[in-house]
Motif scaffolding. Structure first.
Motif, PDB file in Angstrom:
ATOM      1  N   PHE A 152      13.484 -28.762 -28.320  1.00 43.38           N
ATOM      2  CA  PHE A 152      12.483 -29.043 -29.350  1.00 43.38           C
ATOM      3  C   PHE A 152      11.085 -28.738 -28.832  1.00 43.38           C
ATOM      4  CE2 PHE A 152      15.785 -31.286 -31.632  1.00 43.38           C
ATOM      5  CZ  PHE A 152      15.384 -31.195 -32.944  1.00 43.38           C
ATOM      6  N   GLY A 153      10.810 -29.150 -27.606  1.00 39.28           N
ATOM      7  CA  GLY A 153       9.480 -28.907 -27.052  1.00 39.28           C
ATOM      8  C   GLY A 153       9.177 -27.427 -26.897  1.00 39.28           C
ATOM      9  N   ARG A 154      10.143 -26.676 -26.435  1.00 39.08           N
ATOM     10  CA  ARG A 154       9.908 -25.247 -26.220  1.00 39.08           C
ATOM     11  C   ARG A 154       9.708 -24.487 -27.520  1.00 39.08           C
ATOM     12  NH1 ARG A 154      13.819 -25.828 -21.602  1.00 39.08           N
ATOM     13  NH2 ARG A 154      12.491 -25.735 -19.740  1.00 39.08           N
ATOM     14  N   LEU A 155      10.240 -25.025 -28.610  1.00 44.11           N
ATOM     15  CA  LEU A 155      10.031 -24.397 -29.912  1.00 44.11           C
ATOM     16  C   LEU A 155       8.680 -24.755 -30.521  1.00 44.11           C
ATOM     17  CD1 LEU A 155      13.575 -24.845 -31.483  1.00 44.11           C
ATOM     18  CD2 LEU A 155      12.498 -22.676 -30.852  1.00 44.11           C
ATOM     19  N   GLY A 156       7.960 -25.689 -29.918  1.00 41.76           N
ATOM     20  CA  GLY A 156       6.637 -26.049 -30.416  1.00 41.76           C
ATOM     21  C   GLY A 156       6.575 -27.325 -31.218  1.00 41.76           C
ATOM     22  N   GLN A 189       6.370 -22.438 -36.835  1.00 42.70           N
ATOM     23  CA  GLN A 189       7.243 -21.499 -37.540  1.00 42.70           C
ATOM     24  C   GLN A 189       8.057 -22.148 -38.652  1.00 42.70           C
ATOM     25  OE1 GLN A 189       7.375 -22.430 -34.381  1.00 42.70           O
ATOM     26  NE2 GLN A 189       9.414 -22.252 -33.469  1.00 42.70           N
ATOM     27  N   TYR A 190       8.094 -23.494 -38.678  1.00 44.64           N
ATOM     28  CA  TYR A 190       8.814 -24.192 -39.746  1.00 44.64           C
ATOM     29  C   TYR A 190       7.868 -24.965 -40.663  1.00 44.64           C
ATOM     30  CZ  TYR A 190      12.109 -23.676 -35.856  1.00 44.64           C
ATOM     31  OH  TYR A 190      12.841 -23.190 -34.797  1.00 44.64           O
ATOM     32  N   ALA A 191       6.577 -24.930 -40.373  1.00 48.02           N
ATOM     33  CA  ALA A 191       5.614 -25.785 -41.065  1.00 48.02           C
ATOM     34  C   ALA A 191       5.506 -25.470 -42.551  1.00 48.02           C
ATOM     35  CB  ALA A 191       4.242 -25.676 -40.402  1.00 48.02           C
ATOM     36  N   HIS A 192       5.882 -24.259 -42.969  1.00 45.59           N
ATOM     37  CA  HIS A 192       5.829 -23.932 -44.392  1.00 45.59           C
ATOM     38  C   HIS A 192       6.889 -24.702 -45.185  1.00 45.59           C
ATOM     39  CE1 HIS A 192       9.110 -21.444 -42.915  1.00 45.59           C
ATOM     40  NE2 HIS A 192       9.519 -21.315 -44.153  1.00 45.59           N
ATOM     41  N   ALA A 193       7.928 -25.176 -44.491  1.00 42.86           N
ATOM     42  CA  ALA A 193       9.027 -25.838 -45.173  1.00 42.86           C
ATOM     43  C   ALA A 193       9.174 -27.310 -44.808  1.00 42.86           C
ATOM     44  CB  ALA A 193      10.349 -25.115 -44.856  1.00 42.86           C
ATOM     45  N   VAL A 194       8.694 -27.705 -43.625  1.00 41.95           N
ATOM     46  CA  VAL A 194       8.987 -29.035 -43.094  1.00 41.95           C
ATOM     47  C   VAL A 194       7.711 -29.698 -42.605  1.00 41.95           C
ATOM     48  CG1 VAL A 194      10.252 -30.319 -41.329  1.00 41.95           C
ATOM     49  CG2 VAL A 194      11.288 -28.316 -42.394  1.00 41.95           C
ATOM     50  N   ASN A 195       7.557 -30.969 -42.928  1.00 48.60           N
ATOM     51  CA  ASN A 195       6.458 -31.763 -42.374  1.00 48.60           C
ATOM     52  C   ASN A 195       6.830 -32.340 -41.008  1.00 48.60           C
ATOM     53  OD1 ASN A 195       4.524 -31.664 -44.557  1.00 48.60           O
ATOM     54  ND2 ASN A 195       5.948 -32.933 -45.720  1.00 48.60           N
ATOM     55  N   ARG A 217       8.375 -30.293 -47.183  1.00 46.64           N
ATOM     56  CA  ARG A 217       7.122 -30.159 -47.926  1.00 46.64           C
ATOM     57  C   ARG A 217       7.400 -30.083 -49.420  1.00 46.64           C
ATOM     58  NH1 ARG A 217       2.680 -29.671 -45.157  1.00 46.64           N
ATOM     59  NH2 ARG A 217       2.678 -28.897 -43.008  1.00 46.64           N
ATOM     60  N   GLY A 218       6.587 -30.809 -50.220  1.00 46.97           N
ATOM     61  CA  GLY A 218       6.730 -30.760 -51.661  1.00 46.97           C
ATOM     62  C   GLY A 218       6.407 -29.384 -52.217  1.00 46.97           C
ATOM     63  N   GLY A 219       7.153 -28.989 -53.259  1.00 47.61           N
ATOM     64  CA  GLY A 219       6.874 -27.725 -53.925  1.00 47.61           C
ATOM     65  C   GLY A 219       7.689 -26.556 -53.429  1.00 47.61           C
ATOM     66  N   LEU A 220       8.326 -26.683 -52.256  1.00 48.15           N
ATOM     67  CA  LEU A 220       9.077 -25.547 -51.742  1.00 48.15           C
ATOM     68  C   LEU A 220      10.345 -25.336 -52.551  1.00 48.15           C
ATOM     69  CD1 LEU A 220       9.303 -23.357 -49.607  1.00 48.15           C
ATOM     70  CD2 LEU A 220      10.580 -24.973 -48.188  1.00 48.15           C
ATOM     71  N   PHE A 221      11.060 -26.416 -52.846  1.00 55.24           N
ATOM     72  CA  PHE A 221      12.256 -26.308 -53.656  1.00 55.24           C
ATOM     73  C   PHE A 221      12.045 -27.104 -54.942  1.00 55.24           C
ATOM     74  CE2 PHE A 221      13.784 -26.025 -49.188  1.00 55.24           C
ATOM     75  CZ  PHE A 221      14.015 -24.660 -49.211  1.00 55.24           C
ATOM     76  N   SER A 222      12.342 -28.380 -54.882  1.00 57.17           N
ATOM     77  CA  SER A 222      12.152 -29.208 -56.087  1.00 57.17           C
ATOM     78  C   SER A 222      11.332 -30.432 -55.738  1.00 57.17           C
ATOM     79  CB  SER A 222      13.520 -29.612 -56.658  1.00 57.17           C
ATOM     80  OG  SER A 222      14.268 -30.305 -55.682  1.00 57.17           O
ATOM     81  N   ASP A 248      16.799 -24.128 -32.768  1.00 56.88           N
ATOM     82  CA  ASP A 248      16.303 -23.245 -33.827  1.00 56.88           C
ATOM     83  C   ASP A 248      17.407 -22.968 -34.845  1.00 56.88           C
ATOM     84  OD1 ASP A 248      14.299 -21.175 -34.921  1.00 56.88           O
ATOM     85  OD2 ASP A 248      16.070 -19.946 -34.484  1.00 56.88           O
ATOM     86  N   ALA A 249      18.626 -22.703 -34.356  1.00 50.28           N
ATOM     87  CA  ALA A 249      19.747 -22.446 -35.262  1.00 50.28           C
ATOM     88  C   ALA A 249      20.063 -23.674 -36.105  1.00 50.28           C
ATOM     89  CB  ALA A 249      20.967 -22.011 -34.461  1.00 50.28           C
ATOM     90  N   TRP A 250      20.039 -24.856 -35.478  1.00 54.24           N
ATOM     91  CA  TRP A 250      20.303 -26.078 -36.233  1.00 54.24           C
ATOM     92  C   TRP A 250      19.278 -26.274 -37.341  1.00 54.24           C
ATOM     93  CZ3 TRP A 250      21.070 -29.849 -31.520  1.00 54.24           C
ATOM     94  CH2 TRP A 250      22.367 -29.681 -31.007  1.00 54.24           C
ATOM     95  N   VAL A 251      18.002 -26.123 -37.014  1.00 53.06           N
ATOM     96  CA  VAL A 251      16.945 -26.346 -37.995  1.00 53.06           C
ATOM     97  C   VAL A 251      17.079 -25.367 -39.152  1.00 53.06           C
ATOM     98  CG1 VAL A 251      14.461 -26.287 -38.386  1.00 53.06           C
ATOM     99  CG2 VAL A 251      15.366 -27.334 -36.295  1.00 53.06           C
ATOM    100  N   ARG A 252      17.238 -24.090 -38.831  1.00 48.52           N
ATOM    101  CA  ARG A 252      17.339 -23.074 -39.894  1.00 48.52           C
ATOM    102  C   ARG A 252      18.619 -23.259 -40.699  1.00 48.52           C
ATOM    103  NH1 ARG A 252      13.248 -19.567 -39.268  1.00 48.52           N
ATOM    104  NH2 ARG A 252      12.263 -19.453 -37.196  1.00 48.52           N
ATOM    105  N   GLN A 253      19.693 -23.651 -40.049  1.00 44.06           N
ATOM    106  CA  GLN A 253      20.963 -23.885 -40.723  1.00 44.06           C
ATOM    107  C   GLN A 253      20.834 -24.998 -41.746  1.00 44.06           C
ATOM    108  OE1 GLN A 253      24.514 -25.403 -38.421  1.00 44.06           O
ATOM    109  NE2 GLN A 253      24.846 -23.203 -38.257  1.00 44.06           N
ATOM    110  N   ALA A 254      20.219 -26.104 -41.337  1.00 45.91           N
ATOM    111  CA  ALA A 254      20.067 -27.238 -42.246  1.00 45.91           C
ATOM    112  C   ALA A 254      19.155 -26.890 -43.420  1.00 45.91           C
ATOM    113  CB  ALA A 254      19.527 -28.437 -41.489  1.00 45.91           C
ATOM    114  N   LEU A 255      18.050 -26.199 -43.135  1.00 42.86           N
ATOM    115  CA  LEU A 255      17.122 -25.854 -44.199  1.00 42.86           C
ATOM    116  C   LEU A 255      17.727 -24.813 -45.140  1.00 42.86           C
ATOM    117  CD1 LEU A 255      13.761 -25.707 -42.218  1.00 42.86           C
ATOM    118  CD2 LEU A 255      14.686 -27.574 -43.590  1.00 42.86           C
ATOM    119  N   ASP A 256      18.429 -23.830 -44.592  1.00 43.66           N
ATOM    120  CA  ASP A 256      19.081 -22.826 -45.430  1.00 43.66           C
ATOM    121  C   ASP A 256      20.174 -23.457 -46.273  1.00 43.66           C
ATOM    122  OD1 ASP A 256      17.444 -20.929 -44.342  1.00 43.66           O
ATOM    123  OD2 ASP A 256      18.969 -20.052 -43.027  1.00 43.66           O
ATOM    124  N   GLY A 257      20.924 -24.402 -45.684  1.00 49.79           N
ATOM    125  CA  GLY A 257      21.974 -25.071 -46.429  1.00 49.79           C
ATOM    126  C   GLY A 257      21.418 -25.873 -47.573  1.00 49.79           C
TER     127      GLY A 257
END
Length: 336
Positions: A152-156, A189-195, A217-222, A248-257
């Motif tokens: 998590f730290g290395r991803l920022g 890199q995830y701030a557009h979707a996640v707080n 983040r509000g407004g991205l989906f519903s 990174d794979a876990w985060v993107r997987q959960a958000l994509d799902g």
């Protein structure tokens, strides 16, 4: 403690106790050893029992507001049926098996903001009980937990804080009456979707279940909603996986799902890949009270650690004085 404490429940001239830990730093699944040193007072006493218990502060859900309570979650009897003579000195060794689910309190030699942990000594004489003082305990992560935190730290991701929530996680075997949430601010890199992201570990002797909760983040989906991912890793995976890539794979997987489900396409479970690539589960994962919506050894706990600032923990740690936050609260204890 480093001084003898008179047992106040037994009045002037009562015995004194001094509990000493061989090493206050530990990890889940290890033994925490020490000894209780007793010094007799001005008269003989019969000791019904002496116990030591691990205690911590847990966030509780009240009728009108949340509050913190001191919870004892694991205890061991040191001795029972003893007679302590006037002025007699007695040393009683003990070993406490630290539960696998014990929350992490320290990382890179610093206390996680929001976490407290201690060992409390309880002495019972003639039906009167003195709960004594608390000795601080420092719980370091298991190797696989540490690698995930480093990922998590290395991803920022930037550490925000940690706390314990009363309740259980749906679908997981859990022995303690609470679970830990380690909170991060989203990496750029995830701030557009996640707080924020909340990370929970539920460990056992075979591995660790990893639960992620995303404050979207509000407004991205519903609108702003939480989404979840759940994964399992083995203790042996600690040094077998690129954990930054895995997280990174876990985060993107959960958000994509989450996005796929809300777009009406559903989301199948991903296949297992390299060691540590667990499958994801989506949906609400926490069931809380009050209707609220043979592993690795210590090794080098203090050796060779990477600087916390480089791994997302700058400004999010506290010195040992945080232990003072236990105060004198004795109300809210809850045994395992």
């Amino acid at each position: 403690m480093v001084f003898k404490r008179m047992l106040g429940a037994f009045g002037v001239g009562g015995p004194a106790v001094d509990t000493v830990l061989a090493n206050p730093s530990t990890r889940p699944g290890l033994m925490l050893g020490g000894q209780v040193n007793l010094t007799g007072g001005s008269h003989d006493v019969e000791i019904d029992h002496i116990t030591v218990g691990l205690v911590t502060r847990v966030e509780m859900e009240g009728a009108e507001q949340e509050y913190d309570a001191l919870v004892e979650f694991h205890r061991v009897q040191v001795a029972g049926g003893l007679r302590l003579s006037e002025g007699q000195q007695m040393s009683l060794p003990f070993q406490v098996a630290v539960p696998w689910e014990t929350p992490v309190t320290d990382l890179y030699g610093q206390r996680l903001h929001g976490m407290t942990m201690g060992l409390r000594t309880e002495v019972a004489i003639r039906g009167a009980v003195d709960k004594g003082d608390l000795d601080p305990v420092y719980v370091h992560p298991l190797p696989v937990q540490e690698r995930i935190l480093e990922g998590f730290g290395r991803l920022g991701f930037q550490f925000k804080g940690a706390d314990l929530e009363r309740g259980h996680i749906s679908g997981l075997r859990q022995s303690l009456p609470f679970y830990q949430e380690i909170e991060y601010y989203a990496a750029p890199q995830y701030a557009h979707a996640v707080n924020e992201v909340e990370l929970t570990f539920v460990a056992n002797e075979y591995g660790v279940d990893v639960v992620l909760e995303f404050d979207k983040r509000g407004g991205l989906f519903s609108g702003g909603h939480d989404s979840f991912g759940r994964y399992h890793v083995a203790h042996t995976d600690a040094d077998q996986v690129d954990w930054a890539a895995q997280v990174d794979a876990w985060v993107r997987q959960a958000l994509d799902g989450y996005q796929s489900m809300h777009a009406g396409h559903g989301y199948g479970q991903p296949a297992y890949g390299a060691p540590g690539y667990g499958h994801a589960a989506y949906g609400h994962h926490k069931e809380e009270h009050h209707e609220r919506h043979g592993g690795p050894g210590m090794g080098a706990v203090a050796a060779g650690v990477v600087g916390g600032a480089a791994l997302g923990f700058a400004g999010g740690m506290l010195a040992d004085e945080v232990f003072d936050s236990f105060g004198d609260d004795e109300g809210g204890d809850e045994e395992e």
